[in-house]
Design a protein around this motif. Structure first.
Motif, short mmCIF file in Angstrom:
data_model
loop_
_atom_site.label_atom_id
_atom_site.label_comp_id
_atom_site.label_asym_id
_atom_site.label_seq_id
_atom_site.Cartn_x
_atom_site.Cartn_y
_atom_site.Cartn_z
N VAL A 88 0.99 -0.95 0.07
CA VAL A 88 0.07 -0.22 0.12
C VAL A 88 0.85 1.45 -0.14
O VAL A 88 2.02 1.56 0.81
CB VAL A 88 -0.89 0.12 1.29
CG1 VAL A 88 -1.83 1.43 1.35
CG2 VAL A 88 -1.78 -1.22 1.26
N LEU A 89 0.43 2.23 -0.78
CA LEU A 89 1.23 3.75 -0.82
C LEU A 89 0.12 4.52 -0.30
O LEU A 89 -1.09 4.58 -0.86
CB LEU A 89 1.37 4.11 -2.26
CG LEU A 89 1.97 5.36 -2.42
CD1 LEU A 89 3.08 5.79 -1.60
CD2 LEU A 89 2.06 5.75 -4.05
N ASP A 90 0.41 5.21 0.90
CA ASP A 90 -0.41 6.35 1.38
C ASP A 90 0.12 7.47 0.77
O ASP A 90 1.14 7.97 1.31
CB ASP A 90 -0.31 6.17 2.92
CG ASP A 90 -1.18 7.25 3.73
OD1 ASP A 90 -1.82 8.01 2.94
OD2 ASP A 90 -1.07 7.13 4.96
N LEU A 91 -0.58 8.12 -0.12
CA LEU A 91 -0.19 9.34 -0.80
C LEU A 91 -0.65 10.62 -0.12
O LEU A 91 -1.72 10.50 0.32
CB LEU A 91 -0.76 9.43 -2.18
CG LEU A 91 -0.21 10.59 -2.86
CD1 LEU A 91 1.30 10.61 -3.46
CD2 LEU A 91 -0.92 10.46 -4.36
N VAL A 123 -3.64 6.33 7.60
CA VAL A 123 -3.91 5.52 6.44
C VAL A 123 -3.02 4.52 6.49
O VAL A 123 -3.51 3.08 6.47
CB VAL A 123 -4.24 6.21 5.01
CG1 VAL A 123 -4.76 5.13 3.99
CG2 VAL A 123 -5.19 7.17 5.27
N GLY A 124 -1.95 4.66 6.28
CA GLY A 124 -0.86 3.56 6.24
C GLY A 124 -0.86 2.73 7.57
O GLY A 124 -0.50 1.61 7.51
N ALA A 139 3.96 8.72 1.84
CA ALA A 139 4.53 9.61 1.35
C ALA A 139 4.16 10.97 1.68
O ALA A 139 3.00 11.17 1.68
CB ALA A 139 4.37 9.71 -0.36
N GLU A 140 5.12 11.70 2.16
CA GLU A 140 4.84 13.05 2.86
C GLU A 140 6.01 13.90 2.80
O GLU A 140 6.98 13.56 2.68
CB GLU A 140 4.49 12.61 4.36
CG GLU A 140 4.39 14.07 5.42
CD GLU A 140 3.10 14.91 4.87
OE1 GLU A 140 3.53 16.21 4.55
OE2 GLU A 140 1.88 14.51 4.36
N ASP A 185 7.62 14.84 -3.18
CA ASP A 185 6.21 14.67 -3.70
C ASP A 185 6.37 13.84 -4.96
O ASP A 185 6.65 14.03 -5.91
CB ASP A 185 6.09 16.33 -4.25
CG ASP A 185 4.89 16.51 -5.00
OD1 ASP A 185 3.91 15.44 -5.08
OD2 ASP A 185 4.53 17.58 -5.06
N LEU A 186 5.48 12.71 -4.79
CA LEU A 186 5.73 11.43 -5.79
C LEU A 186 4.71 11.87 -6.97
O LEU A 186 4.75 11.35 -8.11
CB LEU A 186 4.89 10.38 -5.49
CG LEU A 186 6.09 9.45 -4.20
CD1 LEU A 186 5.18 8.17 -3.67
CD2 LEU A 186 7.32 9.44 -4.76
N THR A 187 3.74 12.98 -6.67
CA THR A 187 2.76 13.28 -7.86
C THR A 187 3.58 13.99 -9.02
O THR A 187 3.22 14.16 -10.14
CB THR A 187 1.89 14.24 -7.53
OG1 THR A 187 2.28 15.81 -7.17
CG2 THR A 187 1.04 13.73 -6.23
N ARG A 188 5.01 14.25 -8.66
CA ARG A 188 5.69 15.28 -9.76
C ARG A 188 6.56 14.06 -10.49
O ARG A 188 7.49 14.36 -11.27
CB ARG A 188 6.81 16.01 -9.29
CG ARG A 188 5.78 17.12 -8.73
CD ARG A 188 6.66 18.31 -8.13
NE ARG A 188 5.87 19.27 -7.37
CZ ARG A 188 5.24 20.49 -7.94
NH1 ARG A 188 5.10 20.56 -9.30
NH2 ARG A 188 4.58 21.25 -7.10
N HIS A 189 6.39 12.59 -10.28
CA HIS A 189 7.28 11.49 -10.76
C HIS A 189 6.67 10.50 -11.24
O HIS A 189 4.99 10.51 -10.70
CB HIS A 189 8.26 11.36 -9.65
CG HIS A 189 9.21 12.13 -9.16
ND1 HIS A 189 10.26 12.72 -9.81
CD2 HIS A 189 9.01 13.05 -8.00
CE1 HIS A 189 10.81 13.74 -9.06
NE2 HIS A 189 9.99 14.02 -7.83
N ASP A 190 6.94 9.68 -12.01
CA ASP A 190 6.27 8.46 -12.12
C ASP A 190 6.00 7.60 -10.70
O ASP A 190 6.82 7.81 -9.98
CB ASP A 190 6.96 7.48 -13.10
CG ASP A 190 6.79 7.92 -14.54
OD1 ASP A 190 5.93 8.72 -14.70
OD2 ASP A 190 7.78 7.64 -15.18
N PRO A 191 5.00 6.79 -10.85
CA PRO A 191 4.70 6.01 -9.51
C PRO A 191 5.79 5.06 -9.25
O PRO A 191 6.45 4.32 -10.14
CB PRO A 191 3.36 5.46 -9.90
CG PRO A 191 3.22 5.29 -11.24
CD PRO A 191 4.13 6.50 -11.68
#
Length: 172
Positions: free
Chosen positions: A36-39, A46-47, A61-62, A88-94
């Protein structure tokens, strides 16, 4: 100065995160044995709930360093292991290897919502299931969401005194 003002965003559980955590604890089969990834993890609830419900692993991810410290403290206090990612993972591929991406309360600003949606599309393309917890924030992508559960949960950002309805959605 002097500790005045509201607590930082990661210092309390937001309604969408509370709904996801409740969902995982009430339906452990939704996370059992899964990665699980808790974004946008905030304090990591959540995690933590995913691990308590039997997830194989959880990564929170925080981007806030104090939030990351809180996740570690909360994981230890709950007797679970939650790995953290500090970018910030949203700026990269998962990152590879996640079966489930959990997103709580990240649709409150338009630019962020667009970035999160693009990231979630890349996660779908990589084969991940995506669950979104949200009380109906302004930029929630309703056309992409299928409701699967609803909970009355405290939203400590609003003082937490009155429960607020928040839903868990499958992102399609």
């Amino acid at each position: 100065k002097g500790g005045k003002g509201p607590p930082p965003y990661w210092a309390y559980v937001w309604a969408g995160g509370a709904a996801l955590a409740r969902h995982f604890l009430d339906r452990p089969e939704s996370v059992r044995g899964r990665r699980v990834l808790d974004l946008g993890a905030g304090c990591g609830v959540v995690g933590l709930a995913a691990m308590k419900a039997g997830a194989a692993s959880a990564v929170a991810a925080e981007i806030d360093r104090n939030g990351l410290a809180a996740i570690g403290l909360n994981a230890r206090a709950n007797g679970v292991a939650v790995e953290t990612v500090d970018r910030d993972l949203t700026r990269h591929d998962p990152p590879p290897g996640f079966d489930l991406v959990a997103v709580g309360d990240l649709f409150y600003a338009e630019a962020l919502a667009r970035r999160v949606t693009r990231f979630l599309d890349r996660c779908l393309d990589a084969g991940a299931e995506i669950l979104v917890g949200d009380p109906g924030r302004a930029f929630l992508p309703h056309a992409r969401l299928e409701p699967i559960a609803e909970y009355a949960v405290p939203d400590f950002g609003d003082g937490g005194a009155t429960p607020r309805q928040a839903a868990v959605f499958a992102f399609r």
